[in-house]
Write a protein that holds these residues in place. Structure first.
Motif, PDB file in Angstrom:
ATOM      1  N   GLY A  30     -11.043  14.794   0.837  1.00  0.00           N
ATOM      2  CA  GLY A  30     -10.518  13.596   1.491  1.00  0.00           C
ATOM      3  C   GLY A  30      -9.737  13.907   2.751  1.00  0.00           C
ATOM      4  O   GLY A  30      -9.955  13.295   3.796  1.00  0.00           O
ATOM      5  N   PHE A  42      -2.642   7.976   9.837  1.00  0.00           N
ATOM      6  CA  PHE A  42      -3.204   6.666   9.511  1.00  0.00           C
ATOM      7  C   PHE A  42      -2.269   5.754   8.733  1.00  0.00           C
ATOM      8  O   PHE A  42      -2.693   4.745   8.192  1.00  0.00           O
ATOM      9  N   TRP A  43      -0.978   6.099   8.687  1.00  0.00           N
ATOM     10  CA  TRP A  43      -0.009   5.193   8.114  1.00  0.00           C
ATOM     11  C   TRP A  43       1.377   5.610   8.588  1.00  0.00           C
ATOM     12  O   TRP A  43       1.575   6.767   8.976  1.00  0.00           O
ATOM     13  N   SER A  66      -9.096  -4.204   8.190  1.00  0.00           N
ATOM     14  CA  SER A  66      -7.921  -4.779   8.845  1.00  0.00           C
ATOM     15  C   SER A  66      -8.027  -4.579  10.349  1.00  0.00           C
ATOM     16  O   SER A  66      -8.554  -3.583  10.827  1.00  0.00           O
ATOM     17  N   THR A  91      -3.291   3.677  12.796  1.00  0.00           N
ATOM     18  CA  THR A  91      -4.278   2.670  12.431  1.00  0.00           C
ATOM     19  C   THR A  91      -4.323   2.547  10.923  1.00  0.00           C
ATOM     20  O   THR A  91      -4.863   3.410  10.242  1.00  0.00           O
ATOM     21  N   LYS A  92      -3.736   1.490  10.420  1.00  0.00           N
ATOM     22  CA  LYS A  92      -3.607   1.322   8.972  1.00  0.00           C
ATOM     23  C   LYS A  92      -4.912   0.839   8.361  1.00  0.00           C
ATOM     24  O   LYS A  92      -5.246  -0.326   8.436  1.00  0.00           O
ATOM     25  N   ASP A  93      -5.630   1.768   7.789  1.00  0.00           N
ATOM     26  CA  ASP A  93      -6.953   1.514   7.237  1.00  0.00           C
ATOM     27  C   ASP A  93      -6.926   1.878   5.754  1.00  0.00           C
ATOM     28  O   ASP A  93      -6.795   3.045   5.391  1.00  0.00           O
ATOM     29  N   GLU A  94      -7.019   0.849   4.905  1.00  0.00           N
ATOM     30  CA  GLU A  94      -6.850   1.084   3.461  1.00  0.00           C
ATOM     31  C   GLU A  94      -7.920   2.015   2.893  1.00  0.00           C
ATOM     32  O   GLU A  94      -7.640   2.811   1.994  1.00  0.00           O
ATOM     33  N   PHE A  95      -9.116   1.926   3.412  1.00  0.00           N
ATOM     34  CA  PHE A  95     -10.169   2.811   2.909  1.00  0.00           C
ATOM     35  C   PHE A  95      -9.860   4.274   3.222  1.00  0.00           C
ATOM     36  O   PHE A  95      -9.989   5.149   2.356  1.00  0.00           O
ATOM     37  N   ILE A  96      -9.419   4.535   4.435  1.00  0.00           N
ATOM     38  CA  ILE A  96      -9.076   5.893   4.832  1.00  0.00           C
ATOM     39  C   ILE A  96      -7.949   6.428   3.937  1.00  0.00           C
ATOM     40  O   ILE A  96      -7.947   7.592   3.532  1.00  0.00           O
ATOM     41  N   LEU A  97      -7.035   5.524   3.637  1.00  0.00           N
ATOM     42  CA  LEU A  97      -5.933   5.853   2.742  1.00  0.00           C
ATOM     43  C   LEU A  97      -6.456   6.303   1.383  1.00  0.00           C
ATOM     44  O   LEU A  97      -6.054   7.336   0.849  1.00  0.00           O
ATOM     45  N   LYS A  98      -7.364   5.537   0.842  1.00  0.00           N
ATOM     46  CA  LYS A  98      -7.938   5.889  -0.463  1.00  0.00           C
ATOM     47  C   LYS A  98      -8.687   7.206  -0.383  1.00  0.00           C
ATOM     48  O   LYS A  98      -8.574   8.058  -1.263  1.00  0.00           O
ATOM     49  N   LEU A  99      -9.450   7.344   0.669  1.00  0.00           N
ATOM     50  CA  LEU A  99     -10.250   8.558   0.841  1.00  0.00           C
ATOM     51  C   LEU A  99      -9.377   9.808   0.826  1.00  0.00           C
ATOM     52  O   LEU A  99      -9.773  10.849   0.297  1.00  0.00           O
ATOM     53  N   TYR A 100      -8.192   9.673   1.391  1.00  0.00           N
ATOM     54  CA  TYR A 100      -7.253  10.802   1.439  1.00  0.00           C
ATOM     55  C   TYR A 100      -6.959  11.344   0.050  1.00  0.00           C
ATOM     56  O   TYR A 100      -6.677  12.527  -0.112  1.00  0.00           O
ATOM     57  N   PHE A 101      -7.017  10.465  -0.939  1.00  0.00           N
ATOM     58  CA  PHE A 101      -6.673  10.885  -2.299  1.00  0.00           C
ATOM     59  C   PHE A 101      -7.888  11.219  -3.156  1.00  0.00           C
ATOM     60  O   PHE A 101      -7.773  11.411  -4.361  1.00  0.00           O
ATOM     61  N   GLN A 105       0.810  -1.209   0.000  1.00  0.00           N
ATOM     62  CA  GLN A 105       0.000   0.000   0.000  1.00  0.00           C
ATOM     63  C   GLN A 105       0.849   1.267   0.000  1.00  0.00           C
ATOM     64  O   GLN A 105       0.415   2.306  -0.467  1.00  0.00           O
ATOM     65  N   THR A 111     -12.616  -2.334  -1.524  1.00  0.00           N
ATOM     66  CA  THR A 111     -11.746  -2.413  -0.333  1.00  0.00           C
ATOM     67  C   THR A 111     -12.479  -3.265   0.692  1.00  0.00           C
ATOM     68  O   THR A 111     -13.006  -2.745   1.683  1.00  0.00           O
ATOM     69  N   TRP A 115      -6.284   1.403  -8.430  1.00  0.00           N
ATOM     70  CA  TRP A 115      -6.304   1.060  -7.008  1.00  0.00           C
ATOM     71  C   TRP A 115      -7.497   1.721  -6.314  1.00  0.00           C
ATOM     72  O   TRP A 115      -8.222   1.094  -5.537  1.00  0.00           O
ATOM     73  N   LEU A 116      -7.708   3.002  -6.616  1.00  0.00           N
ATOM     74  CA  LEU A 116      -8.830   3.721  -6.012  1.00  0.00           C
ATOM     75  C   LEU A 116     -10.171   3.114  -6.425  1.00  0.00           C
ATOM     76  O   LEU A 116     -11.118   3.109  -5.639  1.00  0.00           O
ATOM     77  N   GLN A 133     -18.116   0.672   2.281  1.00  0.00           N
ATOM     78  CA  GLN A 133     -17.569   0.678   3.636  1.00  0.00           C
ATOM     79  C   GLN A 133     -18.678   0.685   4.679  1.00  0.00           C
ATOM     80  O   GLN A 133     -18.554   0.068   5.731  1.00  0.00           O
ATOM     81  N   ILE A 137     -10.721  12.703   6.587  1.00  0.00           N
ATOM     82  CA  ILE A 137      -9.933  11.804   7.437  1.00  0.00           C
ATOM     83  C   ILE A 137      -9.523  12.498   8.735  1.00  0.00           C
ATOM     84  O   ILE A 137      -9.417  11.865   9.779  1.00  0.00           O
TER      85      ILE A 137
END
Lengths: 180, 180
Positions: free
Chosen positions: A152, A36-37, A95, B97-107, A6, A91, A86-87, B123, A156
């Motif tokens: 976004g 968040f990462w 996790s 907190t590694k959350d892939e959805f939040i990651l995507k949302l950021y972009f 990721q 999802t 990816w977007l 989600q 977040i």
DNA sequence: GCCTTCATGTAAGAAGTTACATGATTTC
DNA sequence: GAAATCATGTAACTTCTTACATGAAGGC
């Protein structure tokens, strides 16, 4: 998480906004994305090389001062495609949120355990501090109520604030009950 | 997270309650602990061997049927000490907190992005399902309001329910605003 | 008899952490 | 001139995932 890489998408996402050096990307994990990462520069630099090999990004050299050459990375159109794919993908996994304190709490069986109260107050302080930090970030980055430019990022931050508010309230509630 | 080997403490913690096989420990991640940690059996079995080498646990063989030998692991007093030390240590880090959805949302920068609404509804469904699951767990494991026997477990379930409640409400709120 | 669950392992490789290593530029 | 920050990398090691591999016991 040794899986879907990721971090790759984070880098592509950041570069889709503007040109950045490896150092800039590293720093991004201390602020925005850090909520968040996480990632270290020792992971970022090799990955940048790999992404360039795969033609998802390129770099140009920029001279700073007299000798120092910065590598300014930018995303290619192939990179943009990969990012967008990816977007677009579902999802479907939530996790597990790996929280060491919650882990410890799981093994505290009784309210009489002398470890409980110190643990709770320590965490309360930590999450309270984090909440304050997040609220500062919010008012710095989104001073007016309309979240015009970057939805976004606004969302977040809002999510993180709500999470930490809920977390501290939960801790306070337990503290009240335990110390009574 | 390639660091403090927290899985080690989970195993010690589980074994401090009762004797378990590697298989039992693996299964624990599908239910209780699964709410806040994950691990595969391929990680657990070698670690059990290592912990036994370090004399933190031992095992006895139990015959099932005619041929199958189960390894029933139990914690040693050295193991109990290590576990207690871990619980006593401060927990000063809030891990991202590694959350892939939040990651995507950021972009996702704009409310007009066609990817946004599908992402949100997907989600919402996921977290709603998780919330239902958690509430079922709660009523199955703590049917009466006094959380007598296992405080920690009760609290982390309560925490997870609050988190998912907040998460779904947040998503619903965005969905309402976006689809209006 | 067949399918599911119980039960235990190993192998290969990716991801992530910590430490080592170096040097330029800026700020005070 | 010293300290902080900018800037880029490599090495060693641990953790974690995915896949391979095998076989017994129990339920239908």
């Amino acid at each position: 998480m040794a899986q879907r890489n990721q971090l790759k998408y984070i880098i592509l996402g950041l570069l889709s906004e503007k040109k950045l050096t490896g150092y800039d990307i590293t720093k991004a994990f201390d602020s925005d994305i850090g909520e968040f990462w996480s990632a270290n520069h020792s992971q970022i630099y090799p990955l940048l090389k790999r992404l360039e090999d795969d033609a998802l990004i390129t770099h140009e050299l920029e001279l700073v001062g007299e000798k120092l050459e910065k590598k300014l990375y930018s995303i290619t159109s192939a990179g943009k495609t990969v990012l967008r794919e990816w977007l677009s993908e579902p999802t479907p996994e939530i996790s597990a949120t790996k929280d060491e304190f919650i882990l410890k709490l799981y093994f505290i069986h009784s309210a009489d355990d002398p470890l409980l109260l110190p643990m709770l107050t320590e965490q309360h302080q930590l999450h309270q501090a984090k909440l304050t930090h997040l609220k500062n970030q919010m008012s710095r980055k989104f001073p007016d109520e309309t979240s015009q430019n970057n939805l976004g990022h606004f969302l977040i931050l809002q999510h993180a604030i709500q999470r930490e508010t809920r977390y501290t309230a939960w801790l306070q509630d337990i503290i009240d009950k335990v110390s009574r």
